[in-house]
Design an enzyme around this catalytic site. Structure first.
Site, mmCIF file in Angstrom:
data_model
loop_
_atom_site.group_PDB
_atom_site.id
_atom_site.type_symbol
_atom_site.label_atom_id
_atom_site.label_comp_id
_atom_site.label_asym_id
_atom_site.label_seq_id
_atom_site.Cartn_x
_atom_site.Cartn_y
_atom_site.Cartn_z
ATOM 1 N N ARG A 1 -20.040 0.393 -1.891
ATOM 2 C CA ARG A 1 -19.799 1.117 -3.133
ATOM 3 C C ARG A 1 -19.737 0.115 -4.260
ATOM 4 O O ARG A 1 -19.348 -1.027 -4.015
ATOM 5 C CB ARG A 1 -18.501 1.911 -3.062
ATOM 6 C CG ARG A 1 -17.224 1.059 -3.072
ATOM 7 C CD ARG A 1 -15.992 1.897 -3.051
ATOM 8 N NE ARG A 1 -15.660 2.314 -1.696
ATOM 9 C CZ ARG A 1 -14.888 1.598 -0.889
ATOM 10 N NH1 ARG A 1 -14.382 0.437 -1.276
ATOM 11 N NH2 ARG A 1 -14.616 2.014 0.325
ATOM 12 N N ASN B 1 -1.168 -0.701 -4.328
ATOM 13 C CA ASN B 1 -2.615 -0.657 -4.118
ATOM 14 C C ASN B 1 -3.248 0.686 -4.494
ATOM 15 O O ASN B 1 -2.949 1.710 -3.885
ATOM 16 C CB ASN B 1 -2.935 -0.952 -2.648
ATOM 17 C CG ASN B 1 -4.430 -1.004 -2.417
ATOM 18 O OD1 ASN B 1 -5.093 -1.912 -2.904
ATOM 19 N ND2 ASN B 1 -4.954 -0.032 -1.704
ATOM 20 N N GLU B 2 -4.133 0.629 -5.469
ATOM 21 C CA GLU B 2 -4.965 1.778 -5.858
ATOM 22 C C GLU B 2 -4.151 3.031 -6.197
ATOM 23 O O GLU B 2 -4.623 4.153 -6.000
ATOM 24 C CB GLU B 2 -6.031 2.066 -4.784
ATOM 25 C CG GLU B 2 -7.053 0.932 -4.703
ATOM 26 C CD GLU B 2 -8.087 1.076 -3.603
ATOM 27 O OE1 GLU B 2 -8.054 2.074 -2.872
ATOM 28 O OE2 GLU B 2 -8.932 0.167 -3.487
ATOM 29 N N GLU C 1 -10.056 -6.789 -4.699
ATOM 30 C CA GLU C 1 -10.587 -6.219 -3.453
ATOM 31 C C GLU C 1 -12.041 -5.872 -3.708
ATOM 32 O O GLU C 1 -12.378 -5.200 -4.675
ATOM 33 C CB GLU C 1 -9.795 -4.981 -3.018
ATOM 34 C CG GLU C 1 -10.251 -4.484 -1.646
ATOM 35 C CD GLU C 1 -9.498 -3.249 -1.154
ATOM 36 O OE1 GLU C 1 -8.263 -3.159 -1.316
ATOM 37 O OE2 GLU C 1 -10.180 -2.359 -0.596
ATOM 38 N N TRP D 1 0.845 -1.208 0.000
ATOM 39 C CA TRP D 1 0.000 0.000 0.000
ATOM 40 C C TRP D 1 0.881 1.260 0.000
ATOM 41 O O TRP D 1 0.512 2.279 -0.519
ATOM 42 C CB TRP D 1 -0.859 0.025 1.269
ATOM 43 C CG TRP D 1 -2.237 -0.498 1.101
ATOM 44 C CD1 TRP D 1 -3.406 0.224 1.164
ATOM 45 C CD2 TRP D 1 -2.638 -1.850 0.870
ATOM 46 N NE1 TRP D 1 -4.479 -0.606 0.962
ATOM 47 C CE2 TRP D 1 -4.040 -1.871 0.786
ATOM 48 C CE3 TRP D 1 -1.945 -3.050 0.693
ATOM 49 C CZ2 TRP D 1 -4.769 -3.042 0.558
ATOM 50 C CZ3 TRP D 1 -2.662 -4.219 0.467
ATOM 51 C CH2 TRP D 1 -4.055 -4.196 0.406
#
Ligand SMILES: *[C@@H]1O[C@H](CO)[C@@H](O)[C@H](O)[C@H]1NC(C)=O
Ligand SMILES: *[C@@H]1O[C@H](CO)[C@@H](O)[C@H](O)[C@H]1NC(C)=O
Ligand SMILES: *[C@@H]1O[C@H](CO)[C@@H](O)[C@H](O)[C@H]1NC(C)=O
Ligand SMILES: *[C@@H]1O[C@H](CO)[C@@H](O)[C@H](O)[C@H]1NC(C)=O
Ligand SMILES: *[C@@H]1O[C@H](CO)[C@@H](O)[C@H](O)[C@H]1NC(C)=O
Ligand SMILES: *[C@@H]1O[C@H](CO)[C@@H](O)[C@H](O)[C@H]1NC(C)=O
Ligand SMILES: *[C@@H]1O[C@H](CO)[C@@H](O)[C@H](O)[C@H]1NC(C)=O
Ligand SMILES: *[C@@H]1O[C@H](CO)[C@@H](O)[C@H](O)[C@H]1NC(C)=O
Ligand SMILES: *[C@@H]1O[C@H](CO)[C@@H](O)[C@H](O)[C@H]1NC(C)=O
Ligand SMILES: *[C@@H]1O[C@H](CO)[C@@H](O)[C@H](O)[C@H]1NC(C)=O
Length: 694
Positions: A382, A176-177, A254, A130
């Site tokens: 979401r 991550n993201e 995820e 992350w």
């Protein structure tokens, strides 16, 4: 129960007249390979309190998560590769705080992976960063400054898993993201191959949407070879034509992230089926595995289950655990889905079904999983879920191809997620359904999950009722003597910085040290970009409290300080905005100050000198009552202030450092206000005894 049996009975009698008909048939060919259902520990620190549980309950919880044919029976465990930075619920430690040191004992993810493997040797392990330690950015927030160095850093984690923990990492992710970087992905593949870590596959790129990765894969053969699968976050069961054209496995790497009551269970049930039905997604991983972080931290219970009271042993098995069991207890890694229209699809009156089997023509093992989640009860956190209708319906399944002429009856496992006062049933074995002329019928109601299978090994595992829930117990005393070096103190939840046990001189011996000397490459800002470190403990609703610790700053040249705090009201990615009562001391300057925010901007006591403050160890006390707060260092009372309205009414206790610096803490003592008042008196008397009265 009777009602269900009656319904099955009736519907099998009258099936043909009242039912929509679906087929289970491999003759048109197979669909994609099933890659498993998993949980994510980290992203970050979501399992923090689990390792602190008493062994008995800890083993029960681990069985519920990982033991095959017991409860969730998870098939993938994804973990954070610690990056020394906050990423949601606390900071996880990197295996390399700086470029010249390594440790493969830090944190709890190694422990968790070993416990998972112990229960299920076939579980797949997946690591993803992350954040990264600051040195990888060379002064920037960009880890791709030097891709050789970054690939080496990740390679070492994979190798360290093997060499020091006996773990083979099956899948490795990018960042991550955040941004992916194509030269880095290729380099990582090379470096893994050069080090004979060929079994570790790259899943890319753990983003919301794929941000053109699929078209790059199609256009670039080297990238295509480097990547095993595409990992999407919160895909809403959708994939693109491009993603499918890559031919790669596509995962919801995820997903879920929803409060774990029945609504969370319904979200999970819907996406586990529909990720394939709608998007050909073959692996789904829940963020997060288990809520083992303090109540009051962000993302409350967005987990498969809840276990955040190691002091009492209390835990809660929630509906998502049993929803998972409907697939994982019957479908094995390497099985394949049947094709749409011959085992996979949407139901005529809402809901969906998937069938998995082996790809051998002579083996007719299969599992059919049906869900009828309603739109109003199954929205995940979401994205928003568009309206769709679901109605009770009778369905008939016709067995064809290799499934013909073999089954007189099939096993039935059933869940009903109750809403608005309806009764819930979790993963219950019902009477087998009769197969007549290769047909069987079911009468489906709303918010149900059914597994129909020839397998006989389903099991609703039973664990003893856990001990009752209790608040965090006081007094709390910790001298860190029981910990091994490099480990983390169980009850401290570092929001910024990394605190590890190290051995120093006697009588302190084992102490808790802040070890990060440079701002990390962050996932979210947290306190990191303000250079403060913050380590929480206790409960979010503490009001009156006494806290004491011994502390020192190492190598202090006059720029650094440590603090004790109470009523700290903010954590996670917004911990930089924490308010409370923060009592700072700067040992080299012999100064102290008090503020009602971590940033030291809302001043309660302006910076002052005190000769009681030592440049070595200091015994620091902070007492917070309803109306006043007292600070003491080495037995001298430094302030007694009225609590102002800028101070939150309640919050965690915390300690921390004023900069990214090395500081040690020992003999932490947290107790109630009555004992605190006595303790201050005692410390004051000791001082007078040693120094004489003035
Ligand atoms: C890296 O950290 C280790 C352990 O804290 C320390 O001994 C060493 O001096 C550090 N090296 C650098 C280059 O900062
Ligand atoms: C780090 O950055 C400096 C200048 O900002 C540069 O000179 C140096 O080569 C960089 N080091 C690495 C390892 O990339
Ligand atoms: C997913 O696809 C459905 C139609 O298949 C569409 O209605 C929905 O808006 C899509 N959701 C997202 C987030 O793209
Ligand atoms: C589950 O919790 C969410 C969030 O608190 C809430 O909106 C929802 O109504 C709850 N569902 C049930 C069934 O209690
Ligand atoms: C299902 O079948 C039963 C018995 O055949 C019938 O009574 C019931 O009305 C049917 N339900 C639906 C929703 O069609
Ligand atoms: C804090 O909350 C816990 C759990 O809800 C409760 O048991 C405890 O009494 C509360 N403590 C205070 C000081 O309000
Ligand atoms: C944090 O520390 C760095 C390096 O010492 C410094 O450049 C930066 O200005 C500091 N940031 C804040 C907000 O103090
Ligand atoms: C203080 O010490 C740190 C770490 O040893 C060093 O980087 C920094 O330059 C020093 N600052 C001063 C003002 O001497
Ligand atoms: C601190 O101040 C409060 C109220 O201002 C007072 O009641 C209390 O006795 C004082 N305590 C000490 C130890 O000075
Ligand atoms: C912690 O506080 C208690 C009661 O106030 C006191 O008896 C004990 O000595 C303190 N412990 C430490 C390690 O300071």
């Amino acid at each position: 129960m009777e009602i269900f049996l009656f319904r099955i009975f009736l519907s099998s009698l009258f099936a043909v007249c009242h039912s929509s008909v679906y087929f289970i048939d491999e003759t048109p060919g197979f669909g994609r390979r099933f890659d498993g259902i998993g949980g994510l520990s980290g992203g970050s620190a979501t399992s923090k309190l689990l390792i602190a549980y008493p062994q008995k309950q800890r083993d029960e919880i681990l069985d519920i998560l990982f033991k095959p044919n017991f409860a969730a029976s998870l098939q993938i465990l994804k973990v954070e590769i610690g990056g020394d930075s906050q990423a949601s619920d606390a900071t996880e430690a990197s295996h390399m705080h700086n470029s010249s040191e390594e440790s493969y004992d830090r944190g709890y993810e190694w422990w968790l992976m070993k416990e998972a493997k112990k229960r299920n040797p076939n579980i797949k392990l997946y690591g993803l960063p992350w954040a990264f330690p600051g040195w990888l950015g060379n002064g920037t927030q960009n880890p791709y400054q030097n891709i050789d160095q970054l690939a080496e850093y990740v390679r070492k984690w994979v190798q360290g898993a093997k060499e020091f923990n006996g773990l083979t990492i099956d899948y490795i992710g990018i960042w991550n993201e955040k941004l992916y970087n194509i030269p880095y992905i290729k380099r990582l593949r090379q470096v893994l191959d050069e080090n004979l870590l060929t079994e570790t596959m790259i899943v890319a790129a753990d983003l919301n949407g794929d941000q053109n990765l699929a078209s790059h894969i199609i256009a670039d053969p080297e990238l295509n070879n480097a990547i095993f699968g595409i990992g999407l976050h919160y895909p809403a069961t959708n994939t693109t034509v491009e993603q499918l054209r890559t031919g790669k496995p596509i995962w919801a790497s995820e997903d879920y992230s929803t409060f774990n009551n029945n609504t969370g269970g319904a979200c999970w049930a819907r996406i586990l089926n529909q990720n394939y039905v709608n998007g050909f997604i073959t692996g789904t991983i829940a963020w997060n595995l288990i809520d083992s972080y303090y109540t009051g931290l962000p993302w409350d219970r967005d987990s498969l289950m809840t276990a955040r009271e190691p002091w009492s042993g209390y835990y809660q098995v929630e509906s998502p655990i049993w929803v998972t069991a409907h697939t994982t207890q019957f479908v094995y890694l390497g099985w394949v889905y049947l094709r749409h229209g011959s085992g996979v699809g949407f139901l005529e009156n809402g809901g969906s079904y998937v069938t998995m089997t082996t790809d051998e023509s002579i083996n007719n093992d299969f599992a059919l999983i049906i869900e009828t989640m309603t739109q109003e009860h199954s929205a995940c956190i979401r994205p928003p879920l568009p309206y769709y209708p679901v109605a009770p319906q009778n369905v008939t399944f016709v067995l064809k191809g290799k499934f013909r002429d073999t089954f007189g009856s099939l096993n039935v496992w059933y869940t009903k997620l109750g809403f608005n006062g309806e009764q819930s049933t979790f993963f219950k074995q019902l009477k087998p359904v009769t197969v007549t002329n290769d047909k069987f019928s079911l009468s489906l109601e709303l918010n149900e999950i059914w597994t129909i299978t020839n397998a006989g090994d389903g099991n609703h595992g039973i664990t003893p009722t856990p001990p009752p829930s209790k608040p965090f117990p006081l007094p709390y005393r910790e001298n860190f003597e029981e910990y091994v070096d490099d480990s983390e103190a169980y009850y401290f939840a570092q929001q910024c910085g990394v605190y590890e046990i190290v051995t120093v001189e006697k009588p302190y011996n084992k102490v808790m040290r802040q070890t990060i000397l440079q701002a990390p490459i962050v996932w979210c800002e947290s306190a990191a970009l303000t250079n403060k470190t913050l380590n929480l403990i206790g409960a979010t609703n503490w009001t009156d409290i006494y806290i004491e610790t011994d502390a020192r700053v190492n190598h202090d040249n006059g720029t650094s300080g440590v603090f004790l705090a109470g009523r700290v009201n903010n954590a996670g990615c917004t911990s930089y905005a924490a308010w409370g009562i923060f009592f700072f001391i700067q040992p080299a300057h012999q100064t102290f100050s008090v503020s009602s925010d971590l940033q030291m901007t809302n001043v309660l006591v302006t910076s002052r000198k005190s000769t009681s403050i030592s440049n070595e160890w200091n015994k620091i006390s902070l007492l917070i009552s309803k109306t006043y707060s007292i600070g003491m260092v080495n037995g001298e009372q430094l302030f007694n202030i009225t609590i102002r309205s800028s101070v939150p009414a309640q919050g965690f206790v915390a300690l921390g450092t004023q900069d990214f610096e090395s500081a040690d803490f020992d003999n932490v003592n947290i107790t109630n206000i009555q004992d605190g008042v006595d303790r201050l008196k005692q410390l004051q008397d000791q001082r007078l005894y040693f120094h004489g009265s003035n």
